[in-house]
Design a protein around this motif. Structure first.
Motif, PDB file in Angstrom:
ATOM      1  N   ILE A 126      59.632 142.779 -59.159  1.00  0.00           N
ATOM      2  CA  ILE A 126      59.866 143.833 -60.129  1.00  0.00           C
ATOM      3  C   ILE A 126      59.744 143.096 -61.462  1.00  0.00           C
ATOM      4  O   ILE A 126      59.321 143.348 -62.254  1.00  0.00           O
ATOM      5  N   PHE A 127      60.802 142.011 -61.303  1.00  0.00           N
ATOM      6  CA  PHE A 127      60.863 141.313 -62.669  1.00  0.00           C
ATOM      7  C   PHE A 127      59.395 140.770 -63.030  1.00  0.00           C
ATOM      8  O   PHE A 127      59.220 140.555 -64.189  1.00  0.00           O
ATOM      9  N   GLY A 128      58.869 140.023 -61.846  1.00  0.00           N
ATOM     10  CA  GLY A 128      57.804 139.337 -62.008  1.00  0.00           C
ATOM     11  C   GLY A 128      56.604 140.226 -62.509  1.00  0.00           C
ATOM     12  O   GLY A 128      55.754 139.964 -63.591  1.00  0.00           O
ATOM     13  N   ALA A 129      56.456 141.477 -62.012  1.00  0.00           N
ATOM     14  CA  ALA A 129      55.405 142.342 -62.289  1.00  0.00           C
ATOM     15  C   ALA A 129      55.433 142.960 -63.634  1.00  0.00           C
ATOM     16  O   ALA A 129      54.222 142.998 -64.324  1.00  0.00           O
ATOM     17  N   PHE A 130      56.729 143.205 -64.380  1.00  0.00           N
ATOM     18  CA  PHE A 130      56.834 143.596 -65.563  1.00  0.00           C
ATOM     19  C   PHE A 130      57.186 142.576 -66.755  1.00  0.00           C
ATOM     20  O   PHE A 130      57.436 142.825 -67.825  1.00  0.00           O
ATOM     21  N   GLY A 131      56.966 141.445 -66.256  1.00  0.00           N
ATOM     22  CA  GLY A 131      57.057 140.154 -67.102  1.00  0.00           C
ATOM     23  C   GLY A 131      58.373 140.255 -68.026  1.00  0.00           C
ATOM     24  O   GLY A 131      58.681 139.729 -69.059  1.00  0.00           O
ATOM     25  N   VAL A 132      59.451 140.436 -67.404  1.00  0.00           N
ATOM     26  CA  VAL A 132      60.686 140.410 -67.994  1.00  0.00           C
ATOM     27  C   VAL A 132      61.253 139.024 -68.114  1.00  0.00           C
ATOM     28  O   VAL A 132      61.110 138.187 -67.067  1.00  0.00           O
ATOM     29  N   ALA A 133      61.768 138.805 -69.440  1.00  0.00           N
ATOM     30  CA  ALA A 133      62.252 137.500 -69.667  1.00  0.00           C
ATOM     31  C   ALA A 133      63.369 137.026 -68.991  1.00  0.00           C
ATOM     32  O   ALA A 133      64.379 137.931 -68.500  1.00  0.00           O
ATOM     33  N   GLU A 134      63.521 135.856 -68.474  1.00  0.00           N
ATOM     34  CA  GLU A 134      64.513 135.454 -67.552  1.00  0.00           C
ATOM     35  C   GLU A 134      66.091 135.727 -68.204  1.00  0.00           C
ATOM     36  O   GLU A 134      66.999 136.058 -67.657  1.00  0.00           O
ATOM     37  N   LYS A 135      66.135 135.528 -69.484  1.00  0.00           N
ATOM     38  CA  LYS A 135      67.437 135.728 -70.075  1.00  0.00           C
ATOM     39  C   LYS A 135      67.961 137.118 -70.098  1.00  0.00           C
ATOM     40  O   LYS A 135      69.171 137.717 -70.297  1.00  0.00           O
ATOM     41  N   ASN A 136      67.096 138.033 -69.794  1.00  0.00           N
ATOM     42  CA  ASN A 136      67.412 139.543 -69.714  1.00  0.00           C
ATOM     43  C   ASN A 136      67.751 139.944 -68.217  1.00  0.00           C
ATOM     44  O   ASN A 136      68.043 141.238 -67.995  1.00  0.00           O
ATOM     45  N   TYR A 137      67.449 139.255 -67.227  1.00  0.00           N
ATOM     46  CA  TYR A 137      67.737 139.645 -65.913  1.00  0.00           C
ATOM     47  C   TYR A 137      69.354 140.069 -65.534  1.00  0.00           C
ATOM     48  O   TYR A 137      69.436 140.947 -65.109  1.00  0.00           O
ATOM     49  N   HIS A 138      70.014 139.097 -66.244  1.00  0.00           N
ATOM     50  CA  HIS A 138      71.682 139.421 -66.062  1.00  0.00           C
ATOM     51  C   HIS A 138      72.050 140.900 -66.473  1.00  0.00           C
ATOM     52  O   HIS A 138      72.639 141.450 -65.781  1.00  0.00           O
ATOM     53  N   ARG A 139      71.681 141.176 -67.629  1.00  0.00           N
ATOM     54  CA  ARG A 139      71.709 142.431 -68.221  1.00  0.00           C
ATOM     55  C   ARG A 139      71.286 143.648 -67.283  1.00  0.00           C
ATOM     56  O   ARG A 139      72.076 144.394 -67.121  1.00  0.00           O
ATOM     57  N   VAL A 140      69.976 143.530 -66.781  1.00  0.00           N
ATOM     58  CA  VAL A 140      69.434 144.761 -66.205  1.00  0.00           C
ATOM     59  C   VAL A 140      70.137 144.673 -64.670  1.00  0.00           C
ATOM     60  O   VAL A 140      70.585 145.760 -64.254  1.00  0.00           O
ATOM     61  N   LEU A 141      70.608 143.583 -64.223  1.00  0.00           N
ATOM     62  CA  LEU A 141      71.284 143.400 -62.771  1.00  0.00           C
ATOM     63  C   LEU A 141      72.713 144.163 -62.896  1.00  0.00           C
ATOM     64  O   LEU A 141      73.160 144.559 -62.092  1.00  0.00           O
ATOM     65  N   PHE A 142      73.416 143.535 -64.040  1.00  0.00           N
ATOM     66  CA  PHE A 142      74.774 143.973 -64.139  1.00  0.00           C
ATOM     67  C   PHE A 142      74.902 145.713 -64.206  1.00  0.00           C
ATOM     68  O   PHE A 142      75.502 146.341 -63.508  1.00  0.00           O
ATOM     69  N   TRP A 143      73.821 146.331 -65.395  1.00  0.00           N
ATOM     70  CA  TRP A 143      73.804 147.715 -65.207  1.00  0.00           C
ATOM     71  C   TRP A 143      73.412 148.383 -63.846  1.00  0.00           C
ATOM     72  O   TRP A 143      73.908 149.408 -63.701  1.00  0.00           O
ATOM     73  N   GLY A 144      72.410 147.632 -63.142  1.00  0.00           N
ATOM     74  CA  GLY A 144      71.954 148.162 -62.213  1.00  0.00           C
ATOM     75  C   GLY A 144      73.128 148.226 -60.992  1.00  0.00           C
ATOM     76  O   GLY A 144      72.980 149.111 -60.257  1.00  0.00           O
ATOM     77  N   ILE A 145      73.823 147.167 -60.980  1.00  0.00           N
ATOM     78  CA  ILE A 145      74.982 147.209 -59.977  1.00  0.00           C
ATOM     79  C   ILE A 145      75.958 148.118 -60.414  1.00  0.00           C
ATOM     80  O   ILE A 145      76.546 148.936 -59.359  1.00  0.00           O
ATOM     81  N   LEU A 146      76.230 148.397 -61.502  1.00  0.00           N
ATOM     82  CA  LEU A 146      77.189 149.515 -61.790  1.00  0.00           C
ATOM     83  C   LEU A 146      76.655 151.113 -61.557  1.00  0.00           C
ATOM     84  O   LEU A 146      77.460 151.781 -60.958  1.00  0.00           O
ATOM     85  N   GLY A 147      75.269 151.046 -61.565  1.00  0.00           N
ATOM     86  CA  GLY A 147      74.878 152.644 -61.265  1.00  0.00           C
ATOM     87  C   GLY A 147      74.759 152.373 -59.871  1.00  0.00           C
ATOM     88  O   GLY A 147      75.242 153.588 -59.354  1.00  0.00           O
ATOM     89  N   ALA A 148      74.697 151.437 -59.129  1.00  0.00           N
ATOM     90  CA  ALA A 148      74.853 151.375 -57.652  1.00  0.00           C
ATOM     91  C   ALA A 148      76.120 151.721 -57.043  1.00  0.00           C
ATOM     92  O   ALA A 148      75.930 152.380 -56.178  1.00  0.00           O
ATOM     93  N   ILE A 149      77.138 151.441 -57.801  1.00  0.00           N
ATOM     94  CA  ILE A 149      78.615 151.657 -57.226  1.00  0.00           C
ATOM     95  C   ILE A 149      78.710 153.014 -57.344  1.00  0.00           C
ATOM     96  O   ILE A 149      79.127 153.647 -56.498  1.00  0.00           O
TER      97      ILE A 149
END
Length: 363
Positions: A126-149
């Motif tokens: 997903i990150f590769g396909a949408f060209g997400v900058a590496e510095k933004n991985y942490h922010r997306v994963l953090f809120w993603g995990i919060l939603g997953a909980i």
């Protein structure tokens, strides 16, 4: 019920503190997470998970407020724990109950943590396909995990209520996991791709929201000419959440094969989820080296499905939680060891993002 709510409330406060520490670490590093930092965080989360195991084998009976033989028998019957009470010996009976509770938690944790690896495969795509900058991985994963909980909390307790009311659902879950395991095995060599143009979440967002066609730093929403628009980064977050929802359909029934206690299922799920972000950064660069891991996960799901289908027969022959744990660890261990002994021949697996085919998302 007050004991359960107190235990659950304390656990959620504890998890909130861990997530706050994690978010703060991400801000200080500008979003970039090194292998070293990911390794330290992974060790920290796994260590906390093991500490919680020792809490359960020592004080697990306090979760349901067990203070008598009658209450112990009620809880064992309600959650179908494979524990035999020692007549006229409450202390020994509680010790046996706590040990089994800890084993159920540990087994569920390992199952969920292992299945999370497959989730990481998809996140990388997903990150590769949408060209997400590496510095933004942490922010997306953090809120993603919060939603997953939040989603797991709903899934688990609704699932527990359904299983308690309709026992035959266990057979449905079992058949589903067997089919999923077989499908995963057959598709193990299939190359997965993310269609950024026709992904269901992308189509949904474009239909019901204003979507900006450029990334804007680490922002999820921007206001342009008085119009609030969703950025591609938030779109990626929605896809991550949708992906976790799909994986939850596999992982949550899998853990219910280990224990019917929704609190134990929730504890093991959440500890595995909060370790997912650090595991992502730890494995992102080397995950392709584990070529047989998909085979291992397929066998794992199939075994769990068969166990759910034959839970009555297995109980009669004395199949216990410790046996499940041994088989699960063996499957994962062999798949990882085989991957290291028989590495795949080198080939170009670089994820490429071609803006000519998708100029909708640019930095």
């Amino acid at each position: 019920m007050s004991n359960e709510l107190l235990f659950l409330g304390g656990f959620l406060v504890f998890i909130t503190i861990i997530l706050a520490i994690d978010l703060n670490m991400g801000k200080k590093s500008g979003g970039i997470v090194t292998m070293k930092k990911a390794g330290i965080m992974s060790f920290f989360v796994v260590a906390l998970s093991m500490c919680f195991y020792f809490v359960l084998i020592t004080y697990g009976h306090l979760l349901h407020g067990i203070d008598s033989m009658e209450k112990l028998q009620e809880v064992i019957t309600k959650h179908k724990h494979p524990v035999r009470i020692v007549p006229d010996n409450l202390d020994l009976s509680l010790q046996l109950y706590n040990q089994n509770l800890g084993l159920e938690y540990l087994t569920g944790y390992i199952v969920e943590y292992a299945l999370s690896v497959d989730n990481i495969f998809v996140m990388i795509l997903i990150f590769g396909a949408f060209g997400v900058a590496e510095k933004n991985y942490h922010r997306v994963l953090f809120w993603g995990i919060l939603g997953a909980i939040v989603m797991r909390f709903i899934f688990i307790f609704v699932g527990a209520a359904l299983i308690a009311k309709f026992g035959w659902i266990m057979y449905v879950f079992g058949a589903f996991l067997v089919i999923t395991g077989i499908k995963m095995f057959l598709d193990k060599d299939k190359e997965e791709k993310i269609d950024t143009q026709n992904h269901p979440v992308v189509r949904f967002a474009n239909k019901y929201f204003k979507v900006h066609n450029h990334f804007v730093g680490d922002k999820f929403w921007v206001t342009i000419d008085g119009v609030k628009k969703m950025t591609p980064l938030f779109l990626v977050l929605l896809i991550i959440e949708a992906t976790d929802l799909i994986f939850a359909v596999d992982s949550i029934p899998a853990i219910f094969s280990v224990t019917h206690d929704p609190y134990v299922v929730f504890f093991s799920n959440i500890f595995a989820i909060i370790g997912l972000r650090s595991m992502f950064f730890l494995l992102a660069g080397i995950i392709d080296k584990f070529r047989f891991l998909k085979v291992g996960l397929a066998l794992l799901l199939t075994f769990i499905g068969v166990k759910m289908l034959l839970h009555g027969q297995l109980k009669e022959i004395g199949f216990e939680t410790s046996h499940s744990l041994l088989i699960i660890v063996s499957i994962l261990g062999v798949s990882i060891l085989a991957s290291l002994i028989f590495p795949e021949k080198k080939k170009d697996r670089t994820l490429k993002y071609d803006p000519k085919h998708d100029d909708q998302f640019r930095h």
